[in-house]
Design a protein around this motif. Structure first.
Motif, mmCIF file in Angstrom:
data_model
loop_
_atom_site.group_PDB
_atom_site.id
_atom_site.type_symbol
_atom_site.label_atom_id
_atom_site.label_comp_id
_atom_site.label_asym_id
_atom_site.label_seq_id
_atom_site.Cartn_x
_atom_site.Cartn_y
_atom_site.Cartn_z
ATOM 1 N N SER A 46 0.856 -1.184 0.000
ATOM 2 C CA SER A 46 0.000 0.000 0.000
ATOM 3 C C SER A 46 0.898 1.242 0.000
ATOM 4 C CB SER A 46 -0.906 0.003 1.229
ATOM 5 O OG SER A 46 -0.145 0.154 2.403
ATOM 6 N N ARG A 47 0.289 2.379 -0.049
ATOM 7 C CA ARG A 47 1.055 3.627 -0.008
ATOM 8 C C ARG A 47 1.787 3.767 1.318
ATOM 9 N NH1 ARG A 47 -2.864 8.150 -2.801
ATOM 10 N NH2 ARG A 47 -2.757 7.247 -4.893
ATOM 11 N N LEU A 48 1.167 3.296 2.398
ATOM 12 C CA LEU A 48 1.804 3.360 3.705
ATOM 13 C C LEU A 48 3.081 2.519 3.734
ATOM 14 C CD1 LEU A 48 1.779 4.267 6.666
ATOM 15 C CD2 LEU A 48 0.349 2.274 7.162
ATOM 16 N N ASP A 49 3.069 1.364 3.097
ATOM 17 C CA ASP A 49 4.258 0.516 3.036
ATOM 18 C C ASP A 49 5.403 1.229 2.323
ATOM 19 O OD1 ASP A 49 3.007 -1.662 4.321
ATOM 20 O OD2 ASP A 49 2.081 -2.254 2.433
ATOM 21 N N PHE A 50 5.092 1.847 1.184
ATOM 22 C CA PHE A 50 6.124 2.573 0.448
ATOM 23 C C PHE A 50 6.628 3.769 1.250
ATOM 24 C CE2 PHE A 50 4.215 0.422 -3.272
ATOM 25 C CZ PHE A 50 5.373 -0.180 -3.734
ATOM 26 N N LEU A 51 5.742 4.442 1.950
ATOM 27 C CA LEU A 51 6.144 5.571 2.779
ATOM 28 C C LEU A 51 7.080 5.113 3.902
ATOM 29 C CD1 LEU A 51 5.808 8.588 3.583
ATOM 30 C CD2 LEU A 51 3.910 7.825 5.024
ATOM 31 N N LEU A 52 6.730 4.037 4.581
ATOM 32 C CA LEU A 52 7.576 3.531 5.660
ATOM 33 C C LEU A 52 8.943 3.077 5.143
ATOM 34 C CD1 LEU A 52 4.986 1.529 7.778
ATOM 35 C CD2 LEU A 52 6.107 3.675 8.378
ATOM 36 N N MET A 53 8.969 2.438 3.977
ATOM 37 C CA MET A 53 10.255 2.034 3.405
ATOM 38 C C MET A 53 11.101 3.251 3.052
ATOM 39 S SD MET A 53 9.473 -1.395 1.126
ATOM 40 C CE MET A 53 9.583 -0.474 -0.344
ATOM 41 N N THR A 54 10.484 4.257 2.483
ATOM 42 C CA THR A 54 11.208 5.471 2.108
ATOM 43 C C THR A 54 11.768 6.173 3.339
ATOM 44 O OG1 THR A 54 9.731 5.728 0.212
ATOM 45 C CG2 THR A 54 11.027 7.648 0.868
ATOM 46 N N VAL A 55 10.957 6.300 4.370
ATOM 47 C CA VAL A 55 11.415 6.954 5.603
ATOM 48 C C VAL A 55 12.554 6.158 6.235
ATOM 49 C CG1 VAL A 55 10.728 7.522 7.963
ATOM 50 C CG2 VAL A 55 9.249 8.148 6.068
ATOM 51 N N THR A 56 12.427 4.851 6.272
ATOM 52 C CA THR A 56 13.471 4.012 6.860
ATOM 53 C C THR A 56 14.778 4.131 6.088
ATOM 54 O OG1 THR A 56 11.801 2.450 7.630
ATOM 55 C CG2 THR A 56 14.066 1.661 7.506
ATOM 56 N N ILE A 57 14.712 4.051 4.778
ATOM 57 C CA ILE A 57 15.923 4.162 3.956
ATOM 58 C C ILE A 57 16.550 5.541 4.121
ATOM 59 C CG2 ILE A 57 16.754 4.258 1.568
ATOM 60 C CD1 ILE A 57 14.733 1.992 0.985
ATOM 61 N N THR A 58 15.720 6.576 4.175
ATOM 62 C CA THR A 58 16.233 7.933 4.346
ATOM 63 C C THR A 58 16.929 8.082 5.686
ATOM 64 O OG1 THR A 58 14.445 8.785 2.960
ATOM 65 C CG2 THR A 58 15.594 10.376 4.362
ATOM 66 N N LEU A 59 16.307 7.598 6.748
ATOM 67 C CA LEU A 59 16.915 7.714 8.073
ATOM 68 C C LEU A 59 18.217 6.928 8.176
ATOM 69 C CD1 LEU A 59 13.808 7.543 10.431
ATOM 70 C CD2 LEU A 59 15.226 9.526 9.929
ATOM 71 N N LEU A 60 18.230 5.724 7.636
ATOM 72 C CA LEU A 60 19.459 4.930 7.678
ATOM 73 C C LEU A 60 20.571 5.573 6.856
ATOM 74 C CD1 LEU A 60 18.051 1.300 7.481
ATOM 75 C CD2 LEU A 60 19.169 2.392 9.425
ATOM 76 N N THR A 61 20.205 6.133 5.715
ATOM 77 C CA THR A 61 21.203 6.806 4.881
ATOM 78 C C THR A 61 21.775 8.020 5.606
ATOM 79 O OG1 THR A 61 20.029 6.092 2.902
ATOM 80 C CG2 THR A 61 21.597 7.901 2.648
ATOM 81 N N ARG A 62 20.934 8.806 6.213
ATOM 82 C CA ARG A 62 21.403 9.987 6.945
ATOM 83 C C ARG A 62 22.248 9.597 8.148
ATOM 84 N NH1 ARG A 62 17.874 14.831 7.830
ATOM 85 N NH2 ARG A 62 18.548 15.899 5.975
ATOM 86 N N LEU A 63 21.870 8.497 8.814
ATOM 87 C CA LEU A 63 22.610 8.046 9.991
ATOM 88 C C LEU A 63 24.002 7.586 9.624
ATOM 89 C CD1 LEU A 63 22.570 7.274 13.053
ATOM 90 C CD2 LEU A 63 21.788 5.029 12.305
ATOM 91 N N PHE A 64 24.123 6.780 8.569
ATOM 92 C CA PHE A 64 25.422 6.212 8.206
ATOM 93 C C PHE A 64 26.222 7.103 7.271
ATOM 94 C CE2 PHE A 64 23.135 2.303 9.460
ATOM 95 C CZ PHE A 64 24.011 1.928 10.473
ATOM 96 N N TRP A 65 25.605 8.129 6.694
ATOM 97 C CA TRP A 65 26.333 9.022 5.788
ATOM 98 C C TRP A 65 27.406 9.791 6.536
ATOM 99 C CZ3 TRP A 65 26.329 9.103 0.710
ATOM 100 C CH2 TRP A 65 26.924 10.177 0.054
ATOM 101 N N ARG A 66 27.146 10.075 7.805
ATOM 102 C CA ARG A 66 28.100 10.855 8.617
ATOM 103 C C ARG A 66 29.355 10.059 8.924
ATOM 104 N NH1 ARG A 66 24.173 14.052 12.835
ATOM 105 N NH2 ARG A 66 22.914 15.016 11.239
#
Length: 67
Positions: A46-66
């Motif tokens: 559903s749209r919620l699934d895609f939203l949660l995946m996007t948020v998770t990937i974004t947060l992990l990318t920002r966390l490990f980018w540093r």
């Protein structure tokens, strides 16, 4: 030290293999290998699934980018 590890590892592997074999046999006995079997529920993204995946990937990318 290496011998003591093998004393524990081999029985664990054997027991795990026996359990997996028993689970496989039980599922075959219940007809899980039937070609006519259908799922009870059909899963869809559903749209919620895609939203949660996007948020998770974004947060992990920002966390490990540093690092």
């Amino acid at each position: 030290m290496g011998e003591s590890r093998s004393r524990l590892t081999v029985p664990a592997i054997v027991l795990t293999t026996k359990r997996a074999w028993a689970i496989t046999e039980a599922s075959y006995a219940r007809g899980f290998d039937s070609p006519h079997r259908v799922s009870y529920h059909t899963l869809e993204f559903s749209r919620l699934d895609f939203l949660l995946m996007t948020v998770t990937i974004t947060l992990l990318t920002r966390l490990f980018w540093r690092w």
